[in-house]
Design a protein around this motif. Structure first.
Motif, PDB file in Angstrom:
ATOM      1  N   VAL A  33      41.424  34.968  29.072  1.00 26.29           N
ATOM      2  CA  VAL A  33      42.189  33.876  30.159  1.00 26.29           C
ATOM      3  C   VAL A  33      43.162  33.668  30.227  1.00 26.29           C
ATOM      4  O   VAL A  33      44.065  34.324  29.440  1.00 26.29           O
ATOM      5  CB  VAL A  33      42.013  32.075  28.828  1.00 26.29           C
ATOM      6  N   SER A  34      43.376  33.854  31.817  1.00 25.98           N
ATOM      7  CA  SER A  34      44.325  34.743  32.140  1.00 25.98           C
ATOM      8  C   SER A  34      45.422  33.094  31.852  1.00 25.98           C
ATOM      9  O   SER A  34      46.102  32.265  31.514  1.00 25.98           O
ATOM     10  CB  SER A  34      44.497  34.020  33.571  1.00 25.98           C
ATOM     11  N   PRO A  35      46.825  33.524  31.828  1.00 26.18           N
ATOM     12  CA  PRO A  35      47.819  32.919  31.862  1.00 26.18           C
ATOM     13  C   PRO A  35      48.021  31.622  32.465  1.00 26.18           C
ATOM     14  O   PRO A  35      48.683  30.296  32.277  1.00 26.18           O
ATOM     15  CB  PRO A  35      49.336  33.312  32.149  1.00 26.18           C
ATOM     16  N   GLY A  36      47.494  31.464  33.917  1.00 29.44           N
ATOM     17  CA  GLY A  36      47.334  30.626  34.869  1.00 29.44           C
ATOM     18  C   GLY A  36      45.641  29.192  34.592  1.00 29.44           C
ATOM     19  O   GLY A  36      45.941  28.430  34.963  1.00 29.44           O
ATOM     20  N   GLY A  37      45.300  30.421  33.648  1.00 28.56           N
ATOM     21  CA  GLY A  37      44.475  29.199  32.693  1.00 28.56           C
ATOM     22  C   GLY A  37      42.990  29.124  33.286  1.00 28.56           C
ATOM     23  O   GLY A  37      42.008  29.038  32.960  1.00 28.56           O
ATOM     24  N   THR A  39      39.588  32.038  33.721  1.00 25.60           N
ATOM     25  CA  THR A  39      38.770  32.807  33.081  1.00 25.60           C
ATOM     26  C   THR A  39      38.507  34.016  33.722  1.00 25.60           C
ATOM     27  O   THR A  39      37.665  33.821  34.692  1.00 25.60           O
ATOM     28  CB  THR A  39      37.276  31.914  32.381  1.00 25.60           C
ATOM     29  N   VAL A  40      39.121  34.894  32.819  1.00 21.38           N
ATOM     30  CA  VAL A  40      38.583  36.457  33.657  1.00 21.38           C
ATOM     31  C   VAL A  40      37.090  36.870  32.911  1.00 21.38           C
ATOM     32  O   VAL A  40      37.660  37.337  31.480  1.00 21.38           O
ATOM     33  CB  VAL A  40      39.684  37.445  33.764  1.00 21.38           C
ATOM     34  N   ALA A  74      35.164  51.761  19.813  1.00 20.49           N
ATOM     35  CA  ALA A  74      36.305  52.039  18.655  1.00 20.49           C
ATOM     36  C   ALA A  74      36.617  50.655  17.825  1.00 20.49           C
ATOM     37  O   ALA A  74      37.223  51.243  16.747  1.00 20.49           O
ATOM     38  CB  ALA A  74      37.216  52.449  19.295  1.00 20.49           C
ATOM     39  N   GLY A  75      36.748  49.775  17.939  1.00 24.44           N
ATOM     40  CA  GLY A  75      36.791  49.009  17.285  1.00 24.44           C
ATOM     41  C   GLY A  75      37.841  48.087  17.500  1.00 24.44           C
ATOM     42  O   GLY A  75      38.533  47.200  16.609  1.00 24.44           O
ATOM     43  N   LEU A  76      38.215  48.156  18.835  1.00 31.62           N
ATOM     44  CA  LEU A  76      40.080  47.562  18.889  1.00 31.62           C
ATOM     45  C   LEU A  76      39.975  46.315  19.972  1.00 31.62           C
ATOM     46  O   LEU A  76      41.121  45.613  19.727  1.00 31.62           O
ATOM     47  CB  LEU A  76      40.627  49.126  19.396  1.00 31.62           C
ATOM     48  N   GLU A  77      39.052  46.276  20.223  1.00 32.85           N
ATOM     49  CA  GLU A  77      38.730  44.847  21.016  1.00 32.85           C
ATOM     50  C   GLU A  77      37.591  44.535  19.872  1.00 32.85           C
ATOM     51  O   GLU A  77      36.336  44.958  20.408  1.00 32.85           O
ATOM     52  CB  GLU A  77      38.873  45.586  21.965  1.00 32.85           C
ATOM     53  N   THR A  78      37.209  43.761  20.428  1.00 33.74           N
ATOM     54  CA  THR A  78      36.382  42.771  20.355  1.00 33.74           C
ATOM     55  C   THR A  78      35.079  41.706  21.300  1.00 33.74           C
ATOM     56  O   THR A  78      36.245  41.708  22.160  1.00 33.74           O
ATOM     57  CB  THR A  78      37.048  41.084  19.222  1.00 33.74           C
ATOM     58  N   ALA A  79      34.266  41.961  20.933  1.00 36.76           N
ATOM     59  CA  ALA A  79      33.424  41.296  22.326  1.00 36.76           C
ATOM     60  C   ALA A  79      33.006  40.108  22.477  1.00 36.76           C
ATOM     61  O   ALA A  79      33.615  38.883  21.370  1.00 36.76           O
ATOM     62  CB  ALA A  79      32.220  41.698  21.986  1.00 36.76           C
ATOM     63  N   THR A  80      33.254  39.765  23.776  1.00 36.03           N
ATOM     64  CA  THR A  80      32.851  38.107  24.017  1.00 36.03           C
ATOM     65  C   THR A  80      31.055  37.787  24.059  1.00 36.03           C
ATOM     66  O   THR A  80      31.495  36.410  23.540  1.00 36.03           O
ATOM     67  CB  THR A  80      33.330  37.434  25.406  1.00 36.03           C
ATOM     68  N   SER A  81      30.557  38.392  23.900  1.00 39.47           N
ATOM     69  CA  SER A  81      29.383  38.312  23.885  1.00 39.47           C
ATOM     70  C   SER A  81      28.520  39.462  23.334  1.00 39.47           C
ATOM     71  O   SER A  81      29.534  41.169  24.398  1.00 39.47           O
ATOM     72  CB  SER A  81      28.689  37.792  25.150  1.00 39.47           C
TER      73      SER A  81
END
Length: 294
Positions: A33-37, A39-40, A74-81
């Motif tokens: 979610v961008s600062p403007g709300g 969803t990207v 690498a496990g450094l970020e999580t998936a949304t789906s």
């Protein structure tokens, strides 16, 4: 790219496809979610299977999510789906089964070259003597025997990345993840590092997933090139590289190499339809009118 390969090239791909799958990516998606709300979506619905000891390169336009993708593996970020499976087990965080080499030089500047390579081994519970012996083996593998007691500040950029590769491989990961590791190097050093990496790849039991912007590098190194598109990022095509191993720099002038590169270029930057006006950058003119460059 579906083409008829010469028998020896087709046989090589046949051998690769008989190997077990190491990494499985299923319907992977990432959004924020961008600062403007708003969803990207960074990328969506990414599917990919990588087999043992394959060398996979990933290319695509800036902003298509290449680096985000490899950080998720690498496990450094999580998936949304979706999900990522390594040897059938879900990736839920960092682990010693994945080694990571970044574009930036991520060595510990206060440690010697050998102590940098020893770091992960000591964290894994190896004894000082065992970690020291193992580090020396890997430093010799990457051509840095004799530099064990140097510090990162005393090394060139290419040497620093060789230390980073040795450190990543010392824990014997199932897969080596490389996020544009040669992007900051000059052209000559970059070419040398590509050949160093191919020599290492021939001699270790590791699968490699390699992110790059350089199409020559992508084709020269890989068994397959994964081409991603933007908005949101997705896999457009997985291209077989019709070159035998070992690779030689002269292969860059062969018809197969050039045809593969052109095909990938067209996937990333398809030709504009006939009659389409060429897009121009909004540049303010700051020269004398009539003083043209031809």
């Amino acid at each position: 790219m579906s083409v008829a390969h010469p028998p020896e090239v087709a046989a090589r791909f046949g051998r690769i496809r008989q190997r077990p799958v190491v990494l499985e990516v299923e319907q992977l998606g990432k959004s924020f979610v961008s600062p403007g709300g708003e969803t990207v979506r960074v990328f969506d619905g990414v599917d990919l299977s990588i087999r043992r000891r394959e060398f996979i390169t990933v290319v695509g336009p800036s902003g298509c999510g290449k680096s985000t993708f490899i950080r998720m593996v690498a496990g450094l970020e999580t998936a949304t789906s979706g999900r990522i499976l390594l040897d059938g087990e879900a990736v839920v965080g960092p682990g010693a089964d994945r080694g990571m080499v970044f574009q930036a030089y991520t060595l510990f500047p206060w440690l010697s070259v050998k102590r940098n390579v020893m770091f992960g081994l000591l964290q894994a519970g190896r004894s000082e003597a065992s970690a020291s012996s193992e580090a020396c083996v890997w430093l010799e593998m990457v051509g840095l025997k004799g530099f064990e007691n140097h510090h990162p500040a005393q090394l060139s950029g290419g040497m620093k990345q060789r230390v980073a590769i040795a450190r990543a491989l010392a824990n014997k990961p199932r897969i080596l993840l490389m996020d544009e590791p040669f992007g900051a190097l000059d052209a000559q050093t970059r070419a040398e590092m590509q050949d160093y990496l191919l020599q290492i790849y021939r001699n270790v039991d590791a699968t490699i997933l390699f992110i790059t912007h350089d199409l020559d590098e992508a084709v020269y190194l890989a068994d397959r090139v994964v081409v991603m598109g933007r908005k949101p990022g997705r896999v457009i095509e997985t291209v077989d590289v019709p070159l035998l191993r070992p690779r030689d720099p002269q292969m860059a002038f062969t018809d197969d190499f050039l045809a593969t590169k052109r095909h990938i270029e067209h996937l990333i930057h398809p030709p504009e339809p006939a009659g389409t006006e060429k897009r121009k950058a909004p540049i303010t003119r700051m020269t004398v009118v009539g003083d043209e460059v031809y």
